[in-house]
Write a protein that holds these residues in place. Structure first.
Motif, PDB file in Angstrom:
ATOM      1  N   UNK A 229      50.268  20.684  78.241  1.00 21.63           N
ATOM      2  CA  UNK A 229      50.496  21.731  77.255  1.00 21.63           C
ATOM      3  C   UNK A 229      50.138  21.173  75.890  1.00 21.63           C
ATOM      4  N   UNK A 230      49.367  21.926  75.113  1.00 15.92           N
ATOM      5  CA  UNK A 230      48.988  21.494  73.772  1.00 15.92           C
ATOM      6  C   UNK A 230      49.481  22.473  72.723  1.00 15.92           C
ATOM      7  N   UNK A 231      50.103  21.947  71.651  1.00 16.36           N
ATOM      8  CA  UNK A 231      50.582  22.769  70.546  1.00 16.36           C
ATOM      9  C   UNK A 231      50.050  22.174  69.247  1.00 16.36           C
ATOM     10  N   UNK A 232      49.444  23.022  68.420  1.00 14.97           N
ATOM     11  CA  UNK A 232      48.881  22.589  67.140  1.00 14.97           C
ATOM     12  C   UNK A 232      49.667  23.179  65.978  1.00 14.97           C
ATOM     13  N   UNK A 233      49.834  22.368  64.932  1.00 16.23           N
ATOM     14  CA  UNK A 233      50.362  22.844  63.662  1.00 16.23           C
ATOM     15  C   UNK A 233      49.190  22.975  62.694  1.00 16.23           C
ATOM     16  N   UNK A 234      48.944  24.185  62.217  1.00 14.69           N
ATOM     17  CA  UNK A 234      47.831  24.418  61.301  1.00 14.69           C
ATOM     18  C   UNK A 234      48.305  24.063  59.895  1.00 14.69           C
ATOM     19  N   UNK A 235      47.769  22.986  59.357  1.00 16.23           N
ATOM     20  CA  UNK A 235      48.257  22.456  58.084  1.00 16.23           C
ATOM     21  C   UNK A 235      47.420  22.899  56.887  1.00 16.23           C
ATOM     22  N   UNK A 236      46.204  23.341  57.136  1.00 18.66           N
ATOM     23  CA  UNK A 236      45.313  23.756  56.054  1.00 18.66           C
ATOM     24  C   UNK A 236      44.251  24.667  56.635  1.00 18.66           C
ATOM     25  N   UNK A 237      43.590  25.420  55.777  1.00 15.20           N
ATOM     26  CA  UNK A 237      42.510  26.284  56.240  1.00 15.20           C
ATOM     27  C   UNK A 237      41.176  25.581  56.037  1.00 15.20           C
ATOM     28  N   UNK A 238      40.354  25.624  57.077  1.00 15.36           N
ATOM     29  CA  UNK A 238      39.063  24.945  57.066  1.00 15.36           C
ATOM     30  C   UNK A 238      37.965  25.971  57.346  1.00 15.36           C
ATOM     31  N   UNK A 239      37.875  26.947  56.468  1.00 20.45           N
ATOM     32  CA  UNK A 239      36.871  28.005  56.586  1.00 20.45           C
ATOM     33  C   UNK A 239      35.706  27.647  55.668  1.00 20.45           C
ATOM     34  N   UNK A 240      34.549  27.426  56.263  1.00 23.83           N
ATOM     35  CA  UNK A 240      33.423  26.875  55.519  1.00 23.83           C
ATOM     36  C   UNK A 240      33.053  27.653  54.274  1.00 23.83           C
ATOM     37  N   UNK A 241      33.095  28.989  54.358  1.00 28.80           N
ATOM     38  CA  UNK A 241      32.687  29.818  53.231  1.00 28.80           C
ATOM     39  C   UNK A 241      33.683  29.773  52.067  1.00 28.80           C
ATOM     40  N   UNK A 242      34.911  29.280  52.363  1.00 32.17           N
ATOM     41  CA  UNK A 242      35.972  29.310  51.352  1.00 32.17           C
ATOM     42  C   UNK A 242      36.542  27.926  51.071  1.00 32.17           C
ATOM     43  N   UNK A 243      35.935  26.882  51.584  1.00 27.79           N
ATOM     44  CA  UNK A 243      36.531  25.555  51.524  1.00 27.79           C
ATOM     45  C   UNK A 243      36.684  25.083  50.077  1.00 27.79           C
ATOM     46  N   UNK A 244      37.874  24.535  49.791  1.00 26.79           N
ATOM     47  CA  UNK A 244      38.169  24.021  48.452  1.00 26.79           C
ATOM     48  C   UNK A 244      38.530  22.542  48.477  1.00 26.79           C
ATOM     49  N   UNK A 245      38.452  21.931  49.636  1.00 31.18           N
ATOM     50  CA  UNK A 245      38.804  20.518  49.753  1.00 31.18           C
ATOM     51  C   UNK A 245      40.233  20.352  50.216  1.00 31.18           C
ATOM     52  N   UNK A 246      40.506  19.243  50.897  1.00 32.40           N
ATOM     53  CA  UNK A 246      41.846  18.979  51.415  1.00 32.40           C
ATOM     54  C   UNK A 246      42.057  17.476  51.448  1.00 32.40           C
ATOM     55  N   UNK A 247      43.312  17.049  51.314  1.00 36.46           N
ATOM     56  CA  UNK A 247      43.658  15.633  51.375  1.00 36.46           C
ATOM     57  C   UNK A 247      44.659  15.398  52.494  1.00 36.46           C
TER      58      UNK A 247
END
Length: 277
Positions: A229-247
């Protein structure tokens, strides 16, 4: 890592000397979720560095120890911090703990992670049950000679994530009063975050989220015959057209904020998941 089977047996024998617990469920606790291992009762905690052939986690937010004991009435073995290919370890080293869990008696594996959301209907803080994955790491942990004692030469990955366990996760979230997203986890090698063009490509390939872990562990778990079973926590949005950078700091901050709900979900899953044997 040559002669993996013998090294797995040696590491498992060392751990058996530390505890009488025979775990039936393995837990891989990703970024921000390590605190769940602190809730394990009658726990034996073993630093990775003391276990034969174990790598040592080098990533901030990963404690670096195995915790064996009881959680929600289940006998579990939890990785409080995982290993990544981008740390310089081989794929065999990254996945070595999964094989040790199997040797110790685990029948199921719950793998968690922090990841970036590529599906525009997702948002930071969402939890997602992994329905399937795409391996874009550029390699595979099963490359090289196959040891039939560990698993078949050509393991079937058509049902890499167990259907019954996915349904259990959905029921668990509903009982807690929230909904899970569902989607495809796309695994990359890292350690760089993706360019805008790469994110657009990865979404078009079919990925809903993107991350730097999980896929190698799930491949080896299936090779070993574990239900996953796999569960992911989405910590940031990685949408190419809207990307603003992430650390990494931003990723950890969102993971920390989501942690209470994530921990509650995993505990509820453990409470209601079907027993084997």
């Amino acid at each position: 890592m040559e002669n993996i089977a013998a090294k797995v047996r040696e590491a498992a024998a060392y751990l058996k000397d530390q505890t009488d617990t025979s775990p039936s469920i393995g837990l891989i606790l990703g970024s921000g979720l390590g605190d769940l291992a602190d809730e394990i009762q009658n726990a034996v905690r073993v630093d990775y560095e003391s276990i034969p052939y174990f790598p040592v986690s080098t990533v901030e937010g990963h404690a670096g120890r195995l915790v064996i004991g009881e959680l929600q009435g289940r006998q579990v073995i939890a990785m409080q911090g995982r290993f990544h290919y981008y740390e310089g370890y081989s794929m065999q080293e990254v996945t070595f703990p999964v094989r040790v869990m199997k040797e110790l008696g685990a029948e199921s594996l719950i793998v968690t992670n922090a990841c970036g959301g590529m599906n525009p209907s997702f948002q930071p803080g969402d939890l997602m049950v992994i329905e399937d994955h795409i391996n874009q790491t550029g390699t595979n942990p099963l490359l090289g000679p196959n040891d039939e004692a560990l698993g078949p030469r050509f393991p079937d990955m058509s049902q890499a994530y167990n259907t019954e366990l996915k349904q259990t996760a959905v029921r668990a979230s509903e009982s807690l009063g929230f909904s899970l997203q569902k989607g495809v986890y796309l695994g990359i090698s890292g350690p760089t975050f993706m360019t805008a063009a790469e994110l657009i490509m990865l979404r078009r390939l079919g990925g809903d989220v993107v991350g730097m872990s999980t896929v190698p562990e799930v491949i080896v778990a299936n090779h070993a015959g574990l239900e996953v079973l796999g569960i992911s926590c989405i910590t940031d949005m990685a949408i190419g057209e809207e990307i603003e950078g992430v650390s990494h700091e931003e990723v950890m901050d969102t993971a920390t904020k989501t942690k209470p709900r994530f921990i509650s979900l995993v505990k509820e899953i453990l409470s209601i998941m079907p027993s084997r044997g």
